[in-house]
Motif scaffolding. Structure first.
Motif, PDB file in Angstrom:
ATOM      1  N   PHE A  77       0.788  -1.242   0.000  1.00 13.93           N
ATOM      2  CA  PHE A  77       0.000   0.000   0.000  1.00 13.93           C
ATOM      3  C   PHE A  77       0.819   1.291   0.000  1.00 13.93           C
ATOM      4  CE2 PHE A  77      -2.801  -3.213   1.973  1.00 13.93           C
ATOM      5  CZ  PHE A  77      -3.874  -3.131   1.098  1.00 13.93           C
ATOM      6  N   TRP A  78       2.105   1.217   0.156  1.00  7.66           N
ATOM      7  CA  TRP A  78       2.938   2.420   0.112  1.00  7.66           C
ATOM      8  C   TRP A  78       3.643   2.539  -1.225  1.00  7.66           C
ATOM      9  CZ3 TRP A  78       5.981   2.540   5.415  1.00  7.66           C
ATOM     10  CH2 TRP A  78       5.077   2.831   6.450  1.00  7.66           C
ATOM     11  N   PRO A  79       3.826   3.725  -1.757  1.00  5.49           N
ATOM     12  CA  PRO A  79       3.308   4.986  -1.218  1.00  5.49           C
ATOM     13  C   PRO A  79       1.797   5.084  -1.375  1.00  5.49           C
ATOM     14  CG  PRO A  79       4.349   5.358  -3.343  1.00  5.49           C
ATOM     15  CD  PRO A  79       4.604   3.933  -2.998  1.00  5.49           C
ATOM     16  N   GLY A  80       1.141   5.583  -0.350  1.00  5.89           N
ATOM     17  CA  GLY A  80      -0.305   5.683  -0.384  1.00  5.89           C
ATOM     18  C   GLY A  80      -0.890   5.989   0.973  1.00  5.89           C
ATOM     19  N   PRO A  81      -2.219   6.143   1.039  1.00  6.07           N
ATOM     20  CA  PRO A  81      -2.897   6.642   2.235  1.00  6.07           C
ATOM     21  C   PRO A  81      -3.193   5.578   3.302  1.00  6.07           C
ATOM     22  CG  PRO A  81      -4.489   6.378   0.480  1.00  6.07           C
ATOM     23  CD  PRO A  81      -3.155   6.023  -0.108  1.00  6.07           C
ATOM     24  N   LEU A  82      -2.167   4.846   3.704  1.00  9.68           N
ATOM     25  CA  LEU A  82      -2.309   3.884   4.802  1.00  9.68           C
ATOM     26  C   LEU A  82      -1.315   4.250   5.897  1.00  9.68           C
ATOM     27  CD1 LEU A  82      -3.704   1.248   5.803  1.00  9.68           C
ATOM     28  CD2 LEU A  82      -1.654   0.047   5.001  1.00  9.68           C
ATOM     29  N   SER A  83      -1.832   4.718   7.024  1.00  9.37           N
ATOM     30  CA  SER A  83      -1.001   5.090   8.170  1.00  9.37           C
ATOM     31  C   SER A  83      -0.951   3.917   9.144  1.00  9.37           C
ATOM     32  CB  SER A  83      -1.566   6.329   8.867  1.00  9.37           C
ATOM     33  OG  SER A  83      -1.537   7.448   8.002  1.00  9.37           O
ATOM     34  N   ILE A  84       0.257   3.536   9.533  1.00  8.31           N
ATOM     35  CA  ILE A  84       0.461   2.355  10.359  1.00  8.31           C
ATOM     36  C   ILE A  84       1.064   2.767  11.693  1.00  8.31           C
ATOM     37  CG2 ILE A  84       1.553   0.084  10.489  1.00  8.31           C
ATOM     38  CD1 ILE A  84       1.796   0.164   7.418  1.00  8.31           C
ATOM     39  N   LEU A  85       0.482   2.277  12.787  1.00 13.42           N
ATOM     40  CA  LEU A  85       1.035   2.555  14.112  1.00 13.42           C
ATOM     41  C   LEU A  85       2.314   1.750  14.323  1.00 13.42           C
ATOM     42  CD1 LEU A  85      -1.589   4.070  14.749  1.00 13.42           C
ATOM     43  CD2 LEU A  85      -1.547   2.991  17.003  1.00 13.42           C
ATOM     44  N   VAL A  86       3.364   2.453  14.752  1.00 15.64           N
ATOM     45  CA  VAL A  86       4.641   1.824  15.073  1.00 15.64           C
ATOM     46  C   VAL A  86       5.137   2.415  16.382  1.00 15.64           C
ATOM     47  CG1 VAL A  86       5.258   1.391  12.654  1.00 15.64           C
ATOM     48  CG2 VAL A  86       5.926   3.550  13.727  1.00 15.64           C
ATOM     49  N   ARG A  87       6.032   1.696  17.042  1.00 19.70           N
ATOM     50  CA  ARG A  87       6.599   2.223  18.284  1.00 19.70           C
ATOM     51  C   ARG A  87       7.629   3.299  17.936  1.00 19.70           C
ATOM     52  NH1 ARG A  87       6.161   0.599  23.330  1.00 19.70           N
ATOM     53  NH2 ARG A  87       5.302  -1.431  22.720  1.00 19.70           N
ATOM     54  N   ALA A  88       7.396   4.509  18.417  1.00 17.24           N
ATOM     55  CA  ALA A  88       8.261   5.640  18.071  1.00 17.24           C
ATOM     56  C   ALA A  88       9.623   5.513  18.737  1.00 17.24           C
ATOM     57  CB  ALA A  88       7.600   6.947  18.492  1.00 17.24           C
ATOM     58  N   LEU A  89      10.645   5.978  18.032  1.00 21.31           N
ATOM     59  CA  LEU A  89      11.970   6.053  18.631  1.00 21.31           C
ATOM     60  C   LEU A  89      11.925   6.955  19.859  1.00 21.31           C
ATOM     61  CD1 LEU A  89      14.235   6.491  15.471  1.00 21.31           C
ATOM     62  CD2 LEU A  89      13.950   4.422  16.842  1.00 21.31           C
ATOM     63  N   PRO A  90      12.649   6.617  20.920  1.00 22.67           N
ATOM     64  CA  PRO A  90      12.566   7.400  22.157  1.00 22.67           C
ATOM     65  C   PRO A  90      13.002   8.846  22.025  1.00 22.67           C
ATOM     66  CG  PRO A  90      14.309   5.730  22.265  1.00 22.67           C
ATOM     67  CD  PRO A  90      13.507   5.434  21.046  1.00 22.67           C
ATOM     68  N   GLY A  91      13.819   9.183  21.032  1.00 20.20           N
ATOM     69  CA  GLY A  91      14.291  10.551  20.900  1.00 20.20           C
ATOM     70  C   GLY A  91      13.333  11.496  20.205  1.00 20.20           C
ATOM     71  N   LEU A  92      12.228  10.979  19.655  1.00 19.28           N
ATOM     72  CA  LEU A  92      11.278  11.834  18.958  1.00 19.28           C
ATOM     73  C   LEU A  92      10.427  12.633  19.945  1.00 19.28           C
ATOM     74  CD1 LEU A  92      10.080   9.428  16.122  1.00 19.28           C
ATOM     75  CD2 LEU A  92      11.526  11.454  15.869  1.00 19.28           C
ATOM     76  N   PRO A  93       9.931  13.803  19.538  1.00 18.78           N
ATOM     77  CA  PRO A  93       9.095  14.620  20.437  1.00 18.78           C
ATOM     78  C   PRO A  93       7.906  13.829  20.993  1.00 18.78           C
ATOM     79  CG  PRO A  93       9.740  15.919  18.539  1.00 18.78           C
ATOM     80  CD  PRO A  93      10.194  14.517  18.260  1.00 18.78           C
ATOM     81  N   SER A  94       7.573  14.111  22.244  1.00 18.19           N
ATOM     82  CA  SER A  94       6.534  13.340  22.929  1.00 18.19           C
ATOM     83  C   SER A  94       5.158  13.514  22.310  1.00 18.19           C
ATOM     84  CB  SER A  94       6.478  13.729  24.413  1.00 18.19           C
ATOM     85  OG  SER A  94       6.191  15.120  24.552  1.00 18.19           O
ATOM     86  N   ASN A  95       4.892  14.659  21.661  1.00 19.90           N
ATOM     87  CA  ASN A  95       3.543  14.857  21.112  1.00 19.90           C
ATOM     88  C   ASN A  95       3.334  14.154  19.775  1.00 19.90           C
ATOM     89  OD1 ASN A  95       5.171  16.688  19.765  1.00 19.90           O
ATOM     90  ND2 ASN A  95       4.197  18.493  20.698  1.00 19.90           N
TER      91      ASN A  95
END
Length: 204
Positions: A77-95
């Motif tokens: 489905f990529w590239p395309g309009p499917l957003s997948i939940l993944v565990r964010a890297l710890p250094g990314l902003p909390s929001n």
């Protein structure tokens, strides 16, 4: 494109087209810029900011997750309009992530959005370009003048977003099991056609 890259490098918020709707975004690794997006949208911490990338090879900038289902979905489905939940890297902003540490990401199917992320060499925030309480838009003339005054740069030339439903948001539950958190441009039928068992999340 250069004016948007320059604005994002300076920590500013920008408006740009995606395959479905216009997006409000910024450099997703810049916490202060992400805060600006939240303020413009009137968005609470309970609604983390979604992300786009410019290719599967950029997933490592967002997550260390590589389950087989994620790679299978990306291939289908990529590239395309499917957003997948993944565990964010710890250094990314909390929001960018929920209480469990998950963020949503997709490789945008819009050539400008995808190239914007690739040239910045970072993930980009991609929430709909509208003020809180207003409807998302797919036409440049429908962008709020008030919103446009709050951003550092905007791209409103063709190709424009196609409109319709926003991206579908899913959570991977197992090798062949998915949960749809938001019904969108990629239908449940299309997901099932790829061999996945799909459940629909209860409304919050």
């Amino acid at each position: 494109m250069q004016n948007l890259l320059k604005a994002m490098a300076a920590g500013e918020v920008v408006v740009y087209p995606t395959e479905t709707l216009y997006a409000l975004g910024c450099d997703a690794t810049n916490a202060a810029a992400c805060d600006k997006v939240m303020q413009i949208k009137g968005r609470t911490a309970a609604k983390p900011l979604p992300l786009i990338i410019g290719g599967v090879d950029m997933l490592g900038l967002v997550t260390d997750d590589r389950p087989s289902a994620l790679l299978q979905l990306a291939s289908a489905f990529w590239p395309g309009p499917l957003s997948i939940l993944v565990r964010a890297l710890p250094g990314l902003p909390s929001n960018l992530s929920d209480d469990d540490g998950y963020t949503s990401v997709r490789w945008s199917g819009h050539p400008f959005a995808s190239e914007l992320s690739r040239r910045l060499r970072r993930p980009i925030v991609a929430t709909s370009a509208n003020l809180g309480g207003e409807a998302p838009v797919a036409l440049p003339e429908d962008l709020s003048p008030q919103l446009m005054e709050m951003v550092g740069a905007a791209y409103v030339d063709p190709p424009w977003p196609k409109g319709g439903k926003p991206s579908t948001v899913i959570r991977v539950l197992g090798a062949t099991r998915l949960e749809v958190l938001r019904d969108g441009a990629v239908s449940v039928k299309k997901l099932c056609d790829k061999g996945f068992s799909v459940t629909i999340a209860e409304p919050a």
